[in-house]
Design a protein around this motif. Structure first.
Motif, PDB file in Angstrom:
ATOM      1  N   ASP A 607      21.754 -18.964  56.328  1.00  0.00           N
ATOM      2  CA  ASP A 607      21.199 -18.557  57.569  1.00  0.00           C
ATOM      3  C   ASP A 607      19.552 -18.844  57.673  1.00  0.00           C
ATOM      4  O   ASP A 607      19.047 -18.566  56.895  1.00  0.00           O
ATOM      5  CB  ASP A 607      21.453 -17.109  58.027  1.00  0.00           C
ATOM      6  CG  ASP A 607      22.990 -16.733  57.787  1.00  0.00           C
ATOM      7  OD1 ASP A 607      23.697 -16.774  58.347  1.00  0.00           O
ATOM      8  OD2 ASP A 607      23.210 -16.387  56.292  1.00  0.00           O
ATOM      9  N   THR A 608      19.211 -19.416  58.786  1.00  0.00           N
ATOM     10  CA  THR A 608      17.997 -19.456  59.108  1.00  0.00           C
ATOM     11  C   THR A 608      17.022 -18.667  60.109  1.00  0.00           C
ATOM     12  O   THR A 608      15.869 -18.856  59.986  1.00  0.00           O
ATOM     13  CB  THR A 608      17.626 -21.138  59.456  1.00  0.00           C
ATOM     14  OG1 THR A 608      18.489 -21.250  60.542  1.00  0.00           O
ATOM     15  CG2 THR A 608      17.929 -22.042  58.539  1.00  0.00           C
ATOM     16  N   HIS A 609      17.755 -18.222  60.875  1.00  0.00           N
ATOM     17  CA  HIS A 609      17.262 -17.270  61.856  1.00  0.00           C
ATOM     18  C   HIS A 609      17.675 -16.050  61.583  1.00  0.00           C
ATOM     19  O   HIS A 609      18.700 -15.418  61.894  1.00  0.00           O
ATOM     20  CB  HIS A 609      18.069 -17.551  63.261  1.00  0.00           C
ATOM     21  CG  HIS A 609      17.797 -18.953  63.752  1.00  0.00           C
ATOM     22  ND1 HIS A 609      16.387 -19.390  64.096  1.00  0.00           N
ATOM     23  CD2 HIS A 609      18.490 -20.054  63.874  1.00  0.00           C
ATOM     24  CE1 HIS A 609      16.337 -20.748  64.231  1.00  0.00           C
ATOM     25  NE2 HIS A 609      17.446 -21.184  64.358  1.00  0.00           N
ATOM     26  N   VAL A 610      16.708 -14.977  60.819  1.00  0.00           N
ATOM     27  CA  VAL A 610      16.940 -13.861  60.587  1.00  0.00           C
ATOM     28  C   VAL A 610      15.513 -13.043  60.672  1.00  0.00           C
ATOM     29  O   VAL A 610      14.215 -13.705  60.679  1.00  0.00           O
ATOM     30  CB  VAL A 610      17.296 -13.832  58.814  1.00  0.00           C
ATOM     31  CG1 VAL A 610      18.611 -14.149  58.719  1.00  0.00           C
ATOM     32  CG2 VAL A 610      16.270 -14.584  58.124  1.00  0.00           C
ATOM     33  N   TYR A 631      23.077 -18.196  45.977  1.00  0.00           N
ATOM     34  CA  TYR A 631      23.124 -18.603  47.369  1.00  0.00           C
ATOM     35  C   TYR A 631      24.085 -17.622  48.181  1.00  0.00           C
ATOM     36  O   TYR A 631      25.192 -17.333  47.737  1.00  0.00           O
ATOM     37  CB  TYR A 631      23.475 -19.884  47.498  1.00  0.00           C
ATOM     38  CG  TYR A 631      22.614 -21.021  47.199  1.00  0.00           C
ATOM     39  CD1 TYR A 631      21.371 -21.439  47.665  1.00  0.00           C
ATOM     40  CD2 TYR A 631      22.666 -21.259  45.543  1.00  0.00           C
ATOM     41  CE1 TYR A 631      20.638 -22.320  47.090  1.00  0.00           C
ATOM     42  CE2 TYR A 631      21.710 -22.220  44.908  1.00  0.00           C
ATOM     43  CZ  TYR A 631      20.690 -22.728  45.765  1.00  0.00           C
ATOM     44  OH  TYR A 631      19.645 -23.578  45.025  1.00  0.00           O
ATOM     45  N   ALA A 632      23.811 -17.401  49.526  1.00  0.00           N
ATOM     46  CA  ALA A 632      24.596 -16.179  50.093  1.00  0.00           C
ATOM     47  C   ALA A 632      24.490 -16.615  51.358  1.00  0.00           C
ATOM     48  O   ALA A 632      23.693 -17.311  52.095  1.00  0.00           O
ATOM     49  CB  ALA A 632      24.430 -14.773  49.866  1.00  0.00           C
ATOM     50  N   LYS A 633      25.588 -16.083  52.304  1.00  0.00           N
ATOM     51  CA  LYS A 633      25.359 -16.017  53.897  1.00  0.00           C
ATOM     52  C   LYS A 633      25.665 -14.874  54.266  1.00  0.00           C
ATOM     53  O   LYS A 633      26.303 -13.974  53.731  1.00  0.00           O
ATOM     54  CB  LYS A 633      26.478 -17.120  54.365  1.00  0.00           C
ATOM     55  CG  LYS A 633      27.959 -16.661  53.964  1.00  0.00           C
ATOM     56  CD  LYS A 633      29.010 -17.657  54.606  1.00  0.00           C
ATOM     57  CE  LYS A 633      30.581 -17.088  54.225  1.00  0.00           C
ATOM     58  NZ  LYS A 633      31.394 -18.274  54.799  1.00  0.00           N
ATOM     59  N   ILE A 634      24.897 -14.815  55.527  1.00  0.00           N
ATOM     60  CA  ILE A 634      25.002 -13.130  56.357  1.00  0.00           C
ATOM     61  C   ILE A 634      26.520 -13.104  56.942  1.00  0.00           C
ATOM     62  O   ILE A 634      26.897 -13.787  57.620  1.00  0.00           O
ATOM     63  CB  ILE A 634      24.043 -13.000  57.199  1.00  0.00           C
ATOM     64  CG1 ILE A 634      22.678 -13.033  56.489  1.00  0.00           C
ATOM     65  CG2 ILE A 634      24.268 -11.784  58.202  1.00  0.00           C
ATOM     66  CD1 ILE A 634      21.388 -13.049  57.415  1.00  0.00           C
ATOM     67  N   THR A 635      27.140 -12.053  56.635  1.00  0.00           N
ATOM     68  CA  THR A 635      28.381 -11.683  57.191  1.00  0.00           C
ATOM     69  C   THR A 635      28.139 -10.572  58.196  1.00  0.00           C
ATOM     70  O   THR A 635      29.287 -10.172  59.037  1.00  0.00           O
ATOM     71  CB  THR A 635      29.415 -11.261  56.157  1.00  0.00           C
ATOM     72  OG1 THR A 635      29.076 -10.054  55.390  1.00  0.00           O
ATOM     73  CG2 THR A 635      29.810 -12.554  55.369  1.00  0.00           C
ATOM     74  N   GLN A 636      27.125  -9.681  58.157  1.00  0.00           N
ATOM     75  CA  GLN A 636      27.186  -8.639  59.266  1.00  0.00           C
ATOM     76  C   GLN A 636      25.721  -8.321  59.171  1.00  0.00           C
ATOM     77  O   GLN A 636      24.816  -8.236  58.052  1.00  0.00           O
ATOM     78  CB  GLN A 636      27.886  -7.586  58.941  1.00  0.00           C
ATOM     79  CG  GLN A 636      27.933  -6.318  59.648  1.00  0.00           C
ATOM     80  CD  GLN A 636      28.842  -5.435  59.528  1.00  0.00           C
ATOM     81  OE1 GLN A 636      29.683  -5.408  58.485  1.00  0.00           O
ATOM     82  NE2 GLN A 636      28.895  -4.188  60.001  1.00  0.00           N
ATOM     83  N   ARG A 637      25.135  -8.060  60.361  1.00  0.00           N
ATOM     84  CA  ARG A 637      23.750  -7.284  60.402  1.00  0.00           C
ATOM     85  C   ARG A 637      23.764  -6.239  60.906  1.00  0.00           C
ATOM     86  O   ARG A 637      24.445  -5.886  61.872  1.00  0.00           O
ATOM     87  CB  ARG A 637      22.908  -8.445  61.432  1.00  0.00           C
ATOM     88  CG  ARG A 637      22.813  -9.739  61.296  1.00  0.00           C
ATOM     89  CD  ARG A 637      22.326 -10.847  62.256  1.00  0.00           C
ATOM     90  NE  ARG A 637      22.407 -11.991  61.969  1.00  0.00           N
ATOM     91  CZ  ARG A 637      21.550 -12.915  61.741  1.00  0.00           C
ATOM     92  NH1 ARG A 637      20.375 -12.631  61.873  1.00  0.00           N
ATOM     93  NH2 ARG A 637      21.731 -14.109  61.544  1.00  0.00           N
TER      94      ARG A 637
END
Length: 645
Positions: A607-610, A631-637
């Protein structure tokens, strides 16, 4: 080296060039990089010096020594001319065709490392070596038949000049290889030469007090040591004389055993610092010294270099005395023990002075922080199992026992710095305005809106007050530290901004820091009024200071690289699983750090927009054990309330 090369921009006289740089001068002349005019040497137009970085795509980026170059120079892979990561090179600027200035390597002036690490990989029908740091492939100086006899994934050390294989370290799937990789990447060695070991063993393992009649005998005083649980090298012991209000800070007298320019000394100078892994320490000095005769073990006579510091009723320093002594520590405490003791207050008999000293150091800390910073820092501790697999992690915070010892050590370090005008100092310069404005911009994203103040101490105090209200103090303190300049060693005093001291040096850890050993020798020479020896010890001192600043950063990088490798192996077993994390970087590459059962692992986010310091749930999607990256991806904020549930 940096000063010599930069001076070529303005001209350097032939008589000013030391023997160390004459060979480099000849090479620069032979390649028409410099010219001679009226017995001075000048850099020709269109050339620049710098250290090279290389991306995984093979593109080079040169950070120029000349600060007039505001941006790194782009160097295409075809123009690297055999340069490796971090090498010091000369480049020729190329005609400006693109927006970014570019160059080509003309000459490698100094290899960052004599060797590199590669891992064997199959490319088509051939076996090549892939550099572990850059990911670039290279042809190895060995037959394909011999390379194919090795299992793919074999880690090799190769010569940077000719790609000859120097050593087979092992296989990437073996957990034990991580220690070897981390050390070799930064050209560190875990073993000592036979000469060093023999010199160390020649000192024996006990002190005969009758041989040291000139030393002050403090063996009847109830000294103790307070260190981490697993420590084996005890640099410092303390004692508080309640009646005379005197703090004794006794430091292992390493200089009594390690002579300048001896084999052990040369090795210690090259190492600079001990390196600490979760499971083992790689000492600066051979273990017969660092863990035996120099170490202030309990109930054993030991030689020390000692400060006796007298305080008045308001904890102002009245007198500072430095002398050689002999002590016999009465007890070895660890931090956890002392923390429990300060709460439960059992009768410590001859060591009961600890209770009053604790109150004294609280007062000293309070007075010091009027002109200094207090940061809520956390140190990551990793535990491995018997097979060197990651078992657990925890963030350790400073506790009362840590603070007790720290204030005593600060007193001694500060006192030592007062005794010399030239030598070795621990300087920390004030943060520059540009970094402070960037920090304020980052903080506004977090709802911490603070107006700029020229008085940095007041500004940071305002930031920390608001961070406390938002329950973000520890995270904000990390951003503040990142915005400041790094502390460095120098032969000239420039003060320590963070501690609020006009003069500061490192005196209290000569077993694990070479800087402290240098200072001990200088102070002894001064106390003996031996000006000849003092000046002899100062030879090339600024160069030594610069080298130690570099070695310190490298020692930290070795330890961090090792932990990254353990995290990557753990992540490879947890692909697809979800964990809580905190975003710690949102510029360029976005990075989060795990804040779950396992803490501290760095995750490169897809993710680039955090938002900075955003609490998130992430899913691990890839783990690169070779490059030690996850490496990971966001699943919840999460919003702040949800994150704390």
């Amino acid at each position: 080296m940096k000063e010599f090369l930069n001076r070529l921009n303005y001209g350097i006289s032939a008589h000013e060039i030391s023997n160390d740089f004459k060979q480099i001068l000849r090479e620069l002349l032979a390649h028409h990089i410099i010219k001679e005019y009226k017995n001075k040497y000048y850099l020709n137009n269109g050339f620049a010096f710098g250290n090279i970085d290389i991306s995984q795509k093979g593109t080079g980026f040169l950070k120029c020594l000349d600060e007039s170059f505001k941006k790194d120079l782009l160097i295409e892979s075809k123009h690297l001319k055999g340069a490796n990561y971090k090498d010091l090179v000369v480049v020729k600027l190329l005609p400006l065709k693109k927006k970014r200035p570019s160059a080509k390597v003309i000459l490698v002036l100094k290899r960052a490392n004599k060797s590199s690490l590669v891992i064997t990989k199959k490319y088509g029908q051939s076996i090549l070596g892939m550099h572990i740091q850059t990911g670039l492939s290279t042809v190895l100086k060995a037959s394909q038949k011999s390379l194919k006899a090795l299992p793919l994934g074999t880690v090799l050390k190769i010569d940077n000049e000719n790609n000859n294989i120097l050593e087979v370290l092992g296989h990437i799937e073996d957990e034990k290889i991580d220690e070897k990789i981390s050390l070799a990447l930064f050209n560190k060695n875990s073993e000592f030469s036979d000469t060093c070991i023999k010199q160390a063993l020649a000192n024996g393992d006990s002190v005969d007090a009758s041989m040291y009649q000139d030393r002050i005998d403090l063996r009847t005083l109830a000294f103790c040591t307070i260190d981490p649980t697993h420590a084996k090298d005890f640099d410092d012991a303390i004692y508080w004389d309640k009646e005379k209000r005197q703090i004794y800070v006794a430091i292992a007298d390493v200089s009594e055993y390690v002579y300048a320019y001896s084999a052990i000394d040369k090795e210690a100078r090259n190492r600079g610092f001990s390196i600490y892994f979760p499971h083992i320490a790689i000492p600066m000095l051979p273990r017969p010294l660092s863990e035996n005769i120099c170490s202030l073990k309990p109930h054993l006579d030991r030689l020390v270099y000692c400060f006796k510091i007298t305080l008045d009723e308001k904890c102002q320093v009245l007198k500072e005395e430095l002398f050689e002594a002999i002590i016999n520590s009465k007890r070895r405490f660890d931090y956890d023990e002392v923390d429990a003791i300060l709460v439960e207050k059992p009768d410590l008999k001859e060591l009961s002075w600890i209770y009053q000293l604790f109150e004294i150091t609280k007062t000293l800390c309070k007075k010091r922080l009027k002109n200094a910073f207090e940061f809520h820092t956390e140190e990551l501790r990793m535990t491995l199992d018997e097979n060197l697999n990651l078992k657990s992690t925890v963030f350790e915070k400073d506790t009362p026992s840590h603070n007790l010892i720290e204030e005593c050590m600060l007193l001694a370090n500060k006192a030592a710095a007062k005794l010399i005008s030239t030598g070795i100092f621990r300087n920390h310069l004030s943060a520059d305005t540009k970094k402070i404005h960037k920090l304020l911009s980052q903080l506004r994203e977090l709802g911490i809106d603070i107006n700029y103040k020229s008085k940095i101490l007041e500004l940071i105090s305002d930031i920390q007050t608001l961070a406390n209200e938002l329950n973000l103090r520890a995270e904000v303190d990390k951003l503040i530290i990142k915005a400041q300049k790094k502390a460095e060693y120098s032969s000239i005093n420039a003060g320590h901004f963070g501690l609020g001291f006009d003069r500061y040096s490192h005196f209290t850890s000569p077993i694990r820091r070479y800087s402290d050993l240098i200072l001990h020798r200088l102070l002894k020479a001064k106390q003996k009024n031996d000006e000849k020896l003092f000046n002899y010890l100062l030879l090339n001192i600024q160069s030594t200071c610069e080298s130690l600043s570099t070695l310190e950063r490298e020692a930290d990088k070795v330890a961090l690289d090792f932990m990254d490798r353990k995290f990557a192996r753990w992540a490879a077993k947890n692909i697809g699983k979800k964990f809580k994390a905190l975003v710690v970087q949102n510029e360029g590459i976005c990075i989060a750090k795990l804040e779950d059962e396992i803490k501290g692992a760095k995750l490169i986010l897809h993710d680039t927009h955090v938002n900075l310091l955003q609490s998130v749930e992430v899913q691990i999607v890839q783990a690169d054990i070779i490059m030690a990256k996850i490496y990971a991806k966001i699943t919840q904020r999460f919003n702040p309330k949800e994150a704390n549930v």
